[in-house]
Design a protein around this motif. Structure first.
Motif, PDB file in Angstrom:
ATOM      1  N   GLY A 180     -14.980  -4.110   8.114  1.00 47.95           N
ATOM      2  CA  GLY A 180     -14.173  -2.955   7.766  1.00 47.95           C
ATOM      3  C   GLY A 180     -12.739  -3.148   8.231  1.00 47.95           C
ATOM      4  O   GLY A 180     -12.425  -4.087   8.957  1.00 47.95           O
ATOM      5  N   SER A 181     -11.875  -2.263   7.795  1.00 48.63           N
ATOM      6  CA  SER A 181     -10.478  -2.298   8.221  1.00 48.63           C
ATOM      7  C   SER A 181      -9.917  -0.893   8.165  1.00 48.63           C
ATOM      8  O   SER A 181     -10.539   0.027   7.630  1.00 48.63           O
ATOM      9  N   GLY A 182      -8.716  -0.727   8.690  1.00 46.28           N
ATOM     10  CA  GLY A 182      -8.070   0.570   8.682  1.00 46.28           C
ATOM     11  C   GLY A 182      -7.214   0.793   7.448  1.00 46.28           C
ATOM     12  O   GLY A 182      -6.528   1.796   7.341  1.00 46.28           O
ATOM     13  N   ASP A 183      -7.253  -0.130   6.515  1.00 41.08           N
ATOM     14  CA  ASP A 183      -6.433  -0.049   5.313  1.00 41.08           C
ATOM     15  C   ASP A 183      -7.146   0.797   4.264  1.00 41.08           C
ATOM     16  O   ASP A 183      -8.129   0.368   3.663  1.00 41.08           O
ATOM     17  N   THR A 184      -6.649   2.020   4.032  1.00 39.44           N
ATOM     18  CA  THR A 184      -7.297   2.899   3.055  1.00 39.44           C
ATOM     19  C   THR A 184      -6.811   2.649   1.635  1.00 39.44           C
ATOM     20  O   THR A 184      -7.476   3.050   0.690  1.00 39.44           O
ATOM     21  N   GLN A 185      -5.656   2.002   1.464  1.00 42.69           N
ATOM     22  CA  GLN A 185      -5.156   1.698   0.117  1.00 42.69           C
ATOM     23  C   GLN A 185      -6.092   0.737  -0.607  1.00 42.69           C
ATOM     24  O   GLN A 185      -6.157   0.716  -1.830  1.00 42.69           O
ATOM     25  N   GLN A 186      -6.804  -0.060   0.150  1.00 40.68           N
ATOM     26  CA  GLN A 186      -7.705  -1.051  -0.430  1.00 40.68           C
ATOM     27  C   GLN A 186      -8.866  -0.395  -1.177  1.00 40.68           C
ATOM     28  O   GLN A 186      -9.483  -1.002  -2.039  1.00 40.68           O
ATOM     29  N   GLN A 187      -9.149   0.855  -0.863  1.00 39.45           N
ATOM     30  CA  GLN A 187     -10.256   1.567  -1.499  1.00 39.45           C
ATOM     31  C   GLN A 187      -9.872   2.182  -2.838  1.00 39.45           C
ATOM     32  O   GLN A 187     -10.739   2.629  -3.571  1.00 39.45           O
ATOM     33  N   LEU A 188      -8.576   2.216  -3.150  1.00 33.56           N
ATOM     34  CA  LEU A 188      -8.116   2.834  -4.393  1.00 33.56           C
ATOM     35  C   LEU A 188      -8.239   1.886  -5.567  1.00 33.56           C
ATOM     36  O   LEU A 188      -7.917   0.709  -5.468  1.00 33.56           O
ATOM     37  N   ARG A 189      -8.673   2.442  -6.684  1.00 32.59           N
ATOM     38  CA  ARG A 189      -8.727   1.711  -7.945  1.00 32.59           C
ATOM     39  C   ARG A 189      -8.350   2.712  -9.033  1.00 32.59           C
ATOM     40  O   ARG A 189      -9.145   3.577  -9.385  1.00 32.59           O
TER      41      ARG A 189
END
Length: 92
Positions: free
Chosen positions: A43-52
Motif C-alpha cells: 500500500g501507499s499514501g498516494d490516493t491519486q493512484q486510485q483514480l481512473r
C-alpha cells in the motif's frame, strides 16, 4: 503529478467490443508501494493512484488534464491486425 491518457483495448479472450471507445485518464504513482509489516499487504499514501477517470473522447480527456494543470502523456492505440487463417492451414 503526471497522468497517462489511453483508450481501452479489447481483451484477447473477449469477442465483444464494449467499452473500447472510452478514453481513460490514470495518474502515475507519486510514491512507491510499501509492504505493511503486520499484514504484508502492499500500500501507499498516494490516493491519486486510485483514480481512473473515463471520458467519451481523447479531446475531452486532454481538456480536463489541461484545465487541472496535470502533465499528461497520450498513449496511441495500436492498429488492430486481423490474421486470416483457414482451418486447413493448421495441417500444413
Amino acid at each position: 503529478m503526471s497522468a497517462r491518457i489511453y483508450q481501452n483495448q479489447k481483451n484477447a479472450l473477449q469477442s465483444g467490443k464494449a467499452l473500447t471507445h472510452i478514453w481513460v485518464l490514470e495518474y502515475a504513482p507519486a510514491e512507491a508501494k510499501q509492504a505493511d509489516p503486520l499484514t504484508g499487504w502492499a500500500g501507499s499514501g498516494d490516493t491519486q493512484q486510485q483514480l481512473r477517470l473515463n471520458f467519451p473522447s481523447q479531446e475531452a480527456a486532454i481538456a480536463y488534464a489541461q484545465k487541472q494543470g496535470v502533465a499528461y502523456t497520450v498513449i496511441a492505440t495500436p492498429p488492430k491486425t486481423l490474421k486470416l487463417q483457414a482451418y486447413a492451414d493448421n495441417f500444413r
